[in-house]
Design an enzyme around this catalytic site. Structure first.
Site, PDB file in Angstrom:
ATOM      1  N   ARG A  21       0.842  -1.213   0.000  1.00 59.99           N
ATOM      2  CA  ARG A  21       0.000   0.000   0.000  1.00 59.99           C
ATOM      3  C   ARG A  21       0.875   1.260   0.000  1.00 59.99           C
ATOM      4  NH1 ARG A  21      -1.693   2.842   4.520  1.00 59.99           N
ATOM      5  NH2 ARG A  21      -3.771   3.810   4.515  1.00 59.99           N
ATOM      6  N   ASP A 127      11.624 -14.006  10.370  1.00 61.62           N
ATOM      7  CA  ASP A 127      12.818 -14.590  11.016  1.00 61.62           C
ATOM      8  C   ASP A 127      13.772 -13.558  11.622  1.00 61.62           C
ATOM      9  OD1 ASP A 127      11.904 -17.049  10.317  1.00 61.62           O
ATOM     10  OD2 ASP A 127      13.285 -17.336   8.646  1.00 61.62           O
ATOM     11  N   GLU A 222      12.377 -24.082  15.060  1.00 62.30           N
ATOM     12  CA  GLU A 222      12.145 -25.158  14.075  1.00 62.30           C
ATOM     13  C   GLU A 222      13.455 -25.864  13.672  1.00 62.30           C
ATOM     14  OE1 GLU A 222      10.716 -23.055  10.736  1.00 62.30           O
ATOM     15  OE2 GLU A 222      10.565 -24.816   9.443  1.00 62.30           O
ATOM     16  N   VAL A 254       0.747 -20.700  11.814  1.00 67.86           N
ATOM     17  CA  VAL A 254      -0.150 -19.791  12.555  1.00 67.86           C
ATOM     18  C   VAL A 254       0.611 -18.492  12.861  1.00 67.86           C
ATOM     19  CG1 VAL A 254      -1.356 -19.492  14.760  1.00 67.86           C
ATOM     20  CG2 VAL A 254      -1.499 -21.663  13.537  1.00 67.86           C
ATOM     21  N   GLN A 255       1.914 -18.657  13.082  1.00 66.88           N
ATOM     22  CA  GLN A 255       2.754 -17.526  13.450  1.00 66.88           C
ATOM     23  C   GLN A 255       2.963 -16.536  12.311  1.00 66.88           C
ATOM     24  OE1 GLN A 255       6.346 -19.127  15.180  1.00 66.88           O
ATOM     25  NE2 GLN A 255       6.862 -17.091  15.881  1.00 66.88           N
TER      26      GLN A 255
HETATM   27  O1  F6P Z   1      11.342 -17.487   6.286  1.00 66.88           O
HETATM   28  C1  F6P Z   1      10.300 -17.538   7.205  1.00 66.88           C
HETATM   29  C2  F6P Z   1       9.982 -18.961   7.567  1.00 66.88           C
HETATM   30  O2  F6P Z   1       8.852 -18.861   8.379  1.00 66.88           O
HETATM   31  C3  F6P Z   1      11.069 -19.761   8.263  1.00 66.88           C
HETATM   32  O3  F6P Z   1      11.222 -19.521   9.625  1.00 66.88           O
HETATM   33  C4  F6P Z   1      10.610 -21.167   7.991  1.00 66.88           C
HETATM   34  O4  F6P Z   1      11.616 -22.098   8.137  1.00 66.88           O
HETATM   35  C5  F6P Z   1      10.129 -21.068   6.591  1.00 66.88           C
HETATM   36  O5  F6P Z   1       9.634 -19.746   6.448  1.00 66.88           O
HETATM   37  C6  F6P Z   1       9.131 -22.103   6.237  1.00 66.88           C
HETATM   38  O6  F6P Z   1       8.359 -21.683   5.172  1.00 66.88           O
HETATM   39  P1  F6P Z   1       7.915 -22.544   3.913  1.00 66.88           P
HETATM   40  O7  F6P Z   1       7.401 -23.824   4.430  1.00 66.88           O
HETATM   41  O8  F6P Z   1       6.909 -21.667   3.278  1.00 66.88           O
HETATM   42  O9  F6P Z   1       9.158 -22.744   3.093  1.00 66.88           O
END
Ligand code: F6P
Ligand code: ADP
Length: 323
Positions: A21, A127, A222, A254-255
């Site tokens: 926007r 991230d 993760e 969700v995040q």
């Molecule tokens: O880059 C952001 C992010 O949320 C990372 O933390 C995560 O590992 C990745 O995207 C996962 O996203 P996708 O499954 O869309 O590749």
């Protein structure tokens, strides 16, 4: 510059819409025609451009995700893909491009900028691992979502004297886990930057119970090694010896999908506008980000080569405050 385009690429981040926007309305204010590229670099290669008038970007600021769509596009990593994209941009008379995205997307922007084409990046990824911006679009919202989850889990963890592992995003970077751990009052934080000894973690959880805590919350990125599932498996196998149970909650996407907070809307509005101002002033090959509350521009080549390590003082703070 009379015609510019904007795209969103890589992982979506809450606030991307506010940035689109801001790009559109700042461009229009400067007398430019603004186009949106659908689905990131894939749309650039395919020539999927849509005109963005002031009304077209109305009512999007409060929505998560990106109205333009995002994509991972391996084709853009090859020169052939970038040549196709440049052909589309030139054919449509588009003289500048704004790329809203994280590390990978800005690497792509840098490759395009290396051909001499005017590109400006906008720092956007949950991230917060992008060099050139202290904080990036989406981080604040993602952290607030993680905190809400942690606060809720603490309630049930206390009721059952059960340890809870909460997995937050961050494949390569532990920023989200660390900050959510500090602000959520976690007993331990596990990040991809350091390997975890499962036995040491189990002892950590025990020590928390011994100090009289009714709960044990562990925030796990993760990309932690081992990851949340691996740690849960270890505790399950050793259940009889360890004497406590452990449950895993994965916040996952969700995040990424929340309604952007005030902070993210403001950050995105400022950075989107700044990107167009840079292009209009004839400055490009840059990323606009935020440093000490001011908008700054950093050469994309520097951004791509740079690393943003976690602040060791925050790691220490997490440890001290978990007492
Ligand atoms: O880059 C952001 C992010 O949320 C990372 O933390 C995560 O590992 C990745 O995207 C996962 O996203 P996708 O499954 O869309 O590749
Ligand atoms: P993010 O921008 O969220 O870090 P990715 O790492 O998936 O997301 O990158 C998004 C897109 O950026 C990729 O799908 C690809 O199109 C482009 N990209 C990533 N790395 C490069 C590269 N080395 N050269 C050119 N384009 C790249």
């Amino acid at each position: 510059m009379k015609r510019i385009a904007v795209l969103t690429s890589g992982g979506d981040a809450p606030g991307m819409n506010a940035a689109i926007r801001a790009v559109a309305r700042t461009g229009i204010e400067k007398g430019m025609e603004v186009f949106g590229v659908e689905h990131g670099y894939a749309g650039l290669i395919a020539g999927n451009f849509i005109p963005l008038g002031a009304r077209d970007v109305g009512g999007i600021m409060q929505r998560g995700g990106t109205m333009l769509g995002s994509a991972r596009c391996p084709e853009f990593k090859a020169e052939e893909g970038r040549v196709k994209a440049l052909r589309e941009l030139n054919q449509k008379g588009i003289e500048g491009l704004v790329v809203i995205g994280g590390n990978g997307s800005q690497t792509g922007a840098n490759s395009l900028a290396a051909t001499g084409y005017p590109v400006v990046g906008v720092a956007s990824t949950i991230d917060n691992d992008l060099y050139g911006s202290e904080i990036t679009i989406g981080v604040d919202t993602a952290l607030n979502i993680a905190l809400e989850t942690i606060d809720r889990l603490k309630v049930t963890a206390s009721s059952h004297q059960r340890a809870m592992l909460v997995e937050v995003m961050g494949r390569d970077c532990g920023y989200l886990a660390l900050m959510a751990g500090i602000a959520g009052g976690a007993e331990a934080v596990l990040i991809p930057e350091c390997e975890t000894n499962p036995e040491e973690l189990a002892r950590e959880i025990w020590r928390a119970y011994e100090r009289g805590k009714p709960h044990a919350i562990v925030v796990v990125a993760e990309g932690a090694r081992p990851n949340a599932q691996g740690l849960a498996q270890y505790v399950k196998e050793q259940r009889a010896r360890l004497g406590f149970e452990l449950r895993v909650t994965i916040i996952g996407y969700v995040q990424r999908g929340g309604t952007p907070t005030y902070f993210d809307r403001m950050l995105a509005s400022r950075l989107g506008a700044a990107a167009v101002e840079q292009l209009a002033a004839g400055h490009h090959g840059l990323l606009v980000g935020i440093q000490k509350s001011e908008v700054v521009a950093t050469p994309l080549a520097e951004v791509v080569a740079g690393k943003k390590p976690l602040d060791p003082r925050l790691l220490d703070l997490a440890r001290v405050l978990s007492k």
